[in-house]
Each structure stands twice: as structure tokens, then as C-alpha cells.
Design an enzyme around this catalytic site. Structure first.
Site, PDB file in Angstrom:
ATOM      1  N   TYR A   1     -14.840 -53.762 -22.879  1.00 19.91           N
ATOM      2  CA  TYR A   1     -15.756 -52.799 -22.646  1.00 19.91           C
ATOM      3  C   TYR A   1     -14.619 -51.277 -22.347  1.00 19.91           C
ATOM      4  CZ  TYR A   1     -15.013 -55.219 -18.766  1.00 19.91           C
ATOM      5  OH  TYR A   1     -13.644 -56.508 -17.922  1.00 19.91           O
TER       6      TYR A   1
ATOM      7  N   ASP B   1     -12.843 -67.674  -4.235  1.00 21.36           N
ATOM      8  CA  ASP B   1     -12.626 -68.310  -4.951  1.00 21.36           C
ATOM      9  C   ASP B   1     -12.103 -69.698  -4.327  1.00 21.36           C
ATOM     10  OD1 ASP B   1     -13.079 -67.583  -7.197  1.00 21.36           O
ATOM     11  OD2 ASP B   1     -11.270 -66.243  -8.065  1.00 21.36           O
TER      12      ASP B   1
END
Length: 399
Positions: free
Chosen positions: A202, A279
Site C-alpha cells: 500500500y 503489546d
């Protein structure tokens, strides 16, 4: 990213915040990030969405293709009804750009920033948290957010676990878009699905850069080698793919690869006056592109909960932190566990071969553009555990 988001959210509530970072300076490495509406809504609430749009790209479609045949399997239009339904756009942005936007927002709000600090443990005494650094420094606060990532040290206080290897590795590359670059897909996020591999492309930075990520099952990683000395394994993984995929491999940096880990979900992130976020709490595989998105959600939900409990209109109630962290844990763990587990399943469906690939392709092709049954639980504004809608954001999705 989670640390910056958490610092920003609590500073907006009125907290005095010190953000400590182990690295010598604040910065971020890596390549592109996909920011789904559940994340860009949070940027919008913090007044940062326009800054992200100034440097990022609003892709027109998310497109899945078969990597062996090149056949299009399904697509999702990302503007119009999609954006209206979820209250914010889908944006792709360079990781370092999003990091800079959050860092500058923290600086403008007066968050105290310190580098070269490695926190080794956090204790709670008399409703106060103490964070102990490797150099002997001690930071005392009413609450501590542990945002020390996949290999979190602070997680050891709430779980006896470790990172889980996926057997897959990623190579990434970001190259300038040139006149020779194929323009066919420069307005979309393209995902090619192949047996034991996939490739994503992208545009970034207003269409100036092309981001490429190649992920494949690695025999050397399964043997325990996090890095690998050549490109033969990478090239072999894609040898049966269409030329568009094989040609894209030249866009990758091959001096370093990213072994892919997550952890099993856990039901408790809180130890006294410390909670994990990002995380360190819920590391996930990248197949849903939700790692950074869920970190922003964490910060926004904690902002909502602490605003109603700790940071009240008539002043700050520091005694309420215990209840606030408990409520935050209860609000977020089930949602993030679902995202973690679904990311694993989603990745498995991408990498099937034989009959599994045939059935996967048939299922994908049966899904028409604008079919939201697979998106509402993740992107919707009234799903359990997501931040509350703010003024100007309507909750239209039906979950």
C-alpha cells in the site's frame, strides 16, 4: 506507541505524567501501519486525526487476491458508507509518522519525558506505585502503566508465560514511488494470499512511498534462527506466485527480518497500582492489522474509566485508582483476547493450500463489497470494550 498513547490520555484527564523510555531517544523504526476506524476514532477524539491525514493515505479499497493465480477474491470499499458506519476513515501511515504525532502531542501537553531508563520492577506500597530502574532511580506515582512490549519484564508480575513463535517471519521495505512503479494498485491496500505466505502492499506519505511486507513460513525460524544469512528462503517461499508478487520482493530490505510472535491471552493485567497496556498486555499477530489500534483503544478506555473515577469535576481522587485499574482490566481483556485469537485464525486461513485454499477462495468470493458482518465486531463503536463515542461520533454499527 502504547506508552505515548497512555501518557497522552491521562495527561488530558489532568494527571501529572512522566514517560520513561529505555532507548536513548524517542523514535520508532519499521514501515507502514494500517489504522482501522477503531483507531482513527481515537485519534479524532484527541484532535490528531487531521495530522495523520496530512501525512498518511486514505486508501480507497482493501483488496484480497490469490497469490498463485492473481484472481481477486474480495474487496471492501473504505470510503462512503464504510466511513460513515464506523465514524472515522481507514488510514495507512508510516509508523514513525504516527509515533511523532503522538510524541509531539505529549510534549505540547507537558508530559515529562526521560530516556535511557530501564524499569526492572514495580511495587505497590500504601496505595502508591514505585517503579525501580536499572540505574537505581525510583519513580513514585499513584499508578504505573507498563508498556514494555512483547518481551515485557513487568508482565512477569501477572503471568508466568513467554512469547509464542508463529513459525512465520516478515521482511519489510519502503521505497519511493517512481515513474516505473505500477500505478494499478497505488490507491488500495492489496493483500496476496498464498500457501504458507502472503504479501501486502500500500502507499504511504501521500503516495510518495510504496510499503511492501512479505510474510512466509520459515524453516530456519522453526529451527530457532531469528535472523537468516541469505535470500534463498525468501525467494523460494514465493516461487509459485504471480509475477506481480515475485517482482515486489525487490522492494524489500533483506538485511533484517522480523520473526513473528504473540502470546496467549491472559485475564489479568493488573498488579496493585500497575497495569499492562499495549503489546505487554496483549501482543498479537499482525493479520488483523490491530496491534497499534488496540494500544490506542487501551489508552482511550483507561481515559474514559479514570475520568469517571479518579479525575472528577470536583478534584482528583487518588484512592480510586485501584477500582479504576480493575474496571479497565475487566473492560479490555475479553476484547483483546478475541482479537488475539482471531488474528491467529485469520492468518491460518490466509496460508492454506490444496482443498483448504479452494474453500477459502470460495468463501471470500461469496462476500460482497459492503458486507459488514465480519467487520462490525472489530470496527464498530458499540462493541464491548471499545472507547465510548465522543461528541460528533455516532454509533451506527449493529453488533
Amino acid at each position: 506507541m502504547a506508552g505515548l498513547a497512555g501518557a497522552l490520555a491521562l495527561r488530558e484527564n489532568g494527571a501529572d505524567v512522566t514517560l520513561v523510555e529505555m532507548a536513548p531517544e524517542f523514535g520508532e523504526v519499521g514501515a507502514g501501519l494500517q489504522m482501522a476506524p477503531n483507531a482513527t476514532r481515537t485519534l479524532k477524539r484527541w484532535g490528531l486525526l487531521e495530522k495523520a491525514l496530512e501525512i498518511g493515505v486514505r486508501p480507497k479499497h482493501l483488496v484480497f487476491r490469490d497469490a498463485i493465480t492473481g484472481e481477486e477474491l474480495t474487496r471492501q470499499t473504505l470510503g462512503g458508507e464504510f466511513e460513515e458506519r464506523y465514524g472515522a476513515p481507514y488510514v495507512v501511515i508510516h509508523r514513525s509518522d504516527l509515533h511523532r504525532i503522538l510524541l509531539e502531542a505529549c510534549q505540547e501537553l507537558g508530559v515529562a519525558l526521560q530516556n535511557n531508563v530501564k524499569i526492572e520492577r514495580v511495587d505497590t506500597l500504601d496505595n502508591r506505585a514505585r517503579a525501580y530502574a536499572a540505574d537505581g532511580a525510583v519513580f513514585e506515582a499513584d499508578a504505573v502503566l507498563g508498556a514494555d512490549g512483547l518481551k515485557s519484564t513487568l508482565r512477569q508480575t501477572v503471568a508466568n508465560d513467554g512469547p509464542v513463535s508463529s513459525a512465520y517471519v516478515a521482511y519489510r521495505g519502503t521505497v519511493p514511488i517512481s515513474p516505473e512503479t505500477s500505478t494499478a494498485d497505488l490507491e488500495d491496500v492489496i493483500v496476496y494470499l498464498g500457501p504458507d505466505c502472503h504479501l501486502v502492499q500500500y502507499p504511504l506519505r501521500k503516495g510518495e512511498l510504496l510499503n511492501t511486507v512479505a510474510v512466509f513460513k520459515s524453516a530456519s525460524f522453526e529451527r530457532g534462527e531469528e535472523q537468516y544469512g541469505g535470500v534463498d528462503e525468501l525467494e523460494a517461499a514465493y516461487r509459485d506466485c504471480v509475477p506481480a508478487v515475485r517482482n515486489a520482493l525487490k522492494n524489500l530490505g533483506t538485511s533484517m527480518r522480523w520473526p513473528m510472535y504473540d502470546r496467549d491471552p491472559i485475564g489479568n493485567w493488573v498488579n496493585g497500582r500497575m497495569t499492562l497496556i499495549g503489546d505487554s498486555a496483549h501482543p498479537m499477530l499482525q493479520y488483523l492489522a490491530q496491534g497499534a489500534c488496540q494500544a490506542l483503544e487501551d489508552a482511550a478506555v483507561l481515559q474514559d474509566i479514570s475520568r469517571d473515577t479518579v479525575f472528577k469535576a470536583d478534584g482528583i481522587d487518588n484512592e480510586a485508582w485501584g477500582e479504576a485499574l480493575k474496571a479497565f482490566n475487566e473492560a479490555r481483556t475479553a476484547r483483546t483476547a478475541k482479537v488475539q485469537r482471531t488474528a491467529r485464525t485469520w492468518g491460518e486461513s490466509w496460508h492454506v493450500s490444496g482443498l483448504g485454499r479452494v474453500l477459502r477462495n470460495l468463501l471470500f468470493k461469496s462476500r460482497g463489497d459492503g458486507n459488514y458482518q465480519y467487520c462490525d465486531w472489530l470496527y464498530g463503536q458499540d462493541a464491548p470494550g471499545v472507547p465510548a463515542p465522543v461528541a460528533g461520533q455516532s454509533a451506527k454499527a449493529s453488533i
